[in-house]
Design a protein around this motif. Sequence first.
Motif, mmCIF file in Angstrom:
data_model
loop_
_atom_site.group_PDB
_atom_site.id
_atom_site.type_symbol
_atom_site.label_atom_id
_atom_site.label_comp_id
_atom_site.label_asym_id
_atom_site.label_seq_id
_atom_site.Cartn_x
_atom_site.Cartn_y
_atom_site.Cartn_z
ATOM 1 N N THR A 9 0.819 -1.204 0.000
ATOM 2 C CA THR A 9 0.000 0.000 0.000
ATOM 3 C C THR A 9 0.853 1.255 0.000
ATOM 4 O OG1 THR A 9 -0.105 -0.009 2.410
ATOM 5 C CG2 THR A 9 -1.856 -1.165 1.227
ATOM 6 N N GLY A 10 0.206 2.361 -0.364
ATOM 7 C CA GLY A 10 0.838 3.668 -0.262
ATOM 8 C C GLY A 10 2.089 3.809 -1.107
ATOM 9 N N TRP A 11 3.097 4.443 -0.489
ATOM 10 C CA TRP A 11 4.337 4.766 -1.197
ATOM 11 C C TRP A 11 5.423 3.705 -1.011
ATOM 12 C CZ3 TRP A 11 5.028 8.898 -4.442
ATOM 13 C CH2 TRP A 11 4.017 9.859 -4.454
ATOM 14 N N ILE A 12 5.120 2.609 -0.342
ATOM 15 C CA ILE A 12 6.139 1.570 -0.151
ATOM 16 C C ILE A 12 6.610 1.086 -1.530
ATOM 17 C CG2 ILE A 12 6.595 -0.718 0.801
ATOM 18 C CD1 ILE A 12 4.453 -0.193 2.894
ATOM 19 N N PRO A 13 7.924 0.997 -1.760
ATOM 20 C CA PRO A 13 8.434 0.620 -3.089
ATOM 21 C C PRO A 13 7.846 -0.697 -3.574
ATOM 22 C CG PRO A 13 10.217 1.379 -1.690
ATOM 23 C CD PRO A 13 9.018 1.259 -0.807
ATOM 24 N N ARG A 14 7.667 -0.797 -4.878
ATOM 25 C CA ARG A 14 7.161 -2.023 -5.473
ATOM 26 C C ARG A 14 8.243 -2.643 -6.354
ATOM 27 N NH1 ARG A 14 2.722 0.310 -9.838
ATOM 28 N NH2 ARG A 14 4.194 1.420 -11.193
ATOM 29 N N GLY A 27 8.628 6.041 -5.758
ATOM 30 C CA GLY A 27 8.444 7.467 -5.985
ATOM 31 C C GLY A 27 9.035 8.237 -4.830
ATOM 32 N N ALA A 28 9.799 9.277 -5.153
ATOM 33 C CA ALA A 28 10.428 10.080 -4.102
ATOM 34 C C ALA A 28 10.861 11.408 -4.696
ATOM 35 C CB ALA A 28 11.628 9.356 -3.500
ATOM 36 N N GLY A 29 10.819 12.442 -3.906
ATOM 37 C CA GLY A 29 11.267 13.743 -4.377
ATOM 38 C C GLY A 29 10.338 14.312 -5.437
ATOM 39 N N PRO A 36 6.006 14.412 -8.781
ATOM 40 C CA PRO A 36 6.840 13.387 -8.140
ATOM 41 C C PRO A 36 7.764 12.697 -9.149
ATOM 42 C CG PRO A 36 4.537 12.699 -8.273
ATOM 43 C CD PRO A 36 4.574 14.118 -8.686
ATOM 44 N N ARG A 37 8.965 12.381 -8.678
ATOM 45 C CA ARG A 37 9.925 11.643 -9.492
ATOM 46 C C ARG A 37 9.829 10.153 -9.159
ATOM 47 N NH1 ARG A 37 15.854 13.438 -10.071
ATOM 48 N NH2 ARG A 37 15.461 12.335 -12.024
ATOM 49 N N THR A 74 16.235 17.464 -8.394
ATOM 50 C CA THR A 74 15.069 17.588 -9.273
ATOM 51 C C THR A 74 15.298 16.977 -10.648
ATOM 52 O OG1 THR A 74 15.806 19.771 -10.010
ATOM 53 C CG2 THR A 74 14.303 19.697 -8.121
ATOM 54 N N GLU A 75 16.555 16.759 -11.034
ATOM 55 C CA GLU A 75 16.823 16.270 -12.389
ATOM 56 C C GLU A 75 17.843 15.139 -12.441
ATOM 57 O OE1 GLU A 75 18.068 19.559 -14.729
ATOM 58 O OE2 GLU A 75 16.132 20.595 -14.668
#
Length: 414
Positions: A9-14, A27-29, A36-37, A74-75
Amino acid sequence: MSDIVLTRTGWIPRVVRDGDGLRLQLGAGANANHDPRTFSFPISKAHLDVLRDDLARHLLLWVAVLPLCSAAGTEGPLDEDAAVALLDPILLGSPAEVDAFLRDVPTELITLVRYGADIALMERGQLVESLHAATEEADIQRAQTYVANRQRAKRGVVLAPLDEAVLKYVGHYIHGSTRPGRNPDAVDPELLPEVLAVVATAEQAAEGLEIHRDPRRGKHATDKQDWKRMTTAVEEALGRDHGRLAADAVRSVAFLICSEAADRTKNSPEPDRVVGPGAKTALTFTDEDGGDEQEWRANDSTQGAAAAFWAFVTEHSGNDVFTVEDKNLGEGVQVHFYADTAARVTTAVPGRNGAEPQYRVEYALVDGMSGYRALLDTFVGGGCAALDPHGPWMLDPEELERARKGRDLGKSRP
């Protein structure tokens, strides 16, 4: 298109399948547009098996990768080599080895708190064991509470149960600067009577005090001097009757009482205080900074003179010098908000035979908005002759400046 192999669930990495390989994706940053990146790096089947069976290891890998994502900015790209180097030590090591490894690796531990980490074990460095009861559902409030307590600890603040209950009642237990309110349901029922007694003490201390609007700073601004006066009264009463309360709790209760008082007047029109047969019936308001002028006549206005003038000031808020003039009698008052001073102007020699009139100008100090309101009310009710009690009045501007500097110096002293 990537196939999802493992997701939580949520933002936990897949984990996704990319061609013949597996990649951990998160997703982070954010990029320059605040979107989102997404980052990913390769993992093995052995790593996938651990991630699928062990939520604690999954979370620990995540919090170790997040700083690498932040470093990408950011990049920039993710440092995949650094990310891959985290896999074996975190996913395949023994609990003791994992804990030892993570002591030297930047991590975002607040994320672990959000997912149920035992805080005491986590702070002792026993990260794997701290996640024995971890969940996939994030508890944002738990993490916010943890951060708030850490910040209080840095300030040396220790809260007793009543302090915590008071802060929860006001809504300041997590965020001390949020708008206060009354939240009895947030308090342990056993402590609620004590909390209500604290609030009752504050209410009694503020009885008879008001926080008025400050038209100098706009339509909804409140008078800082009134706010300070009420705050002082409440804090002194709480210090006297509830001396064991922490300063954080005292400040929050004072904030609550002042906010409620300000709300009662913030959207209310300026009251008309001056009535009677001697009151002015025709005045001119002038914004000396902006050059705007407004005529006020009692017979043509739904507002009294004082209310109309303060409405005029509100419309021109940000300016500092205004004049209220009775042209028929040749007298008026000029207020200098930037210096907390005022001048009364009277006609000393009327203009005759084409000659300009000569005016007498006297200056006085003014004590904030309450002083300005009283000064204006007195002028509207009785003209310049009635203003003697608002002095001493000084003819010499240099004498006024000396008096002003002396007053301001006295205010700055502890």
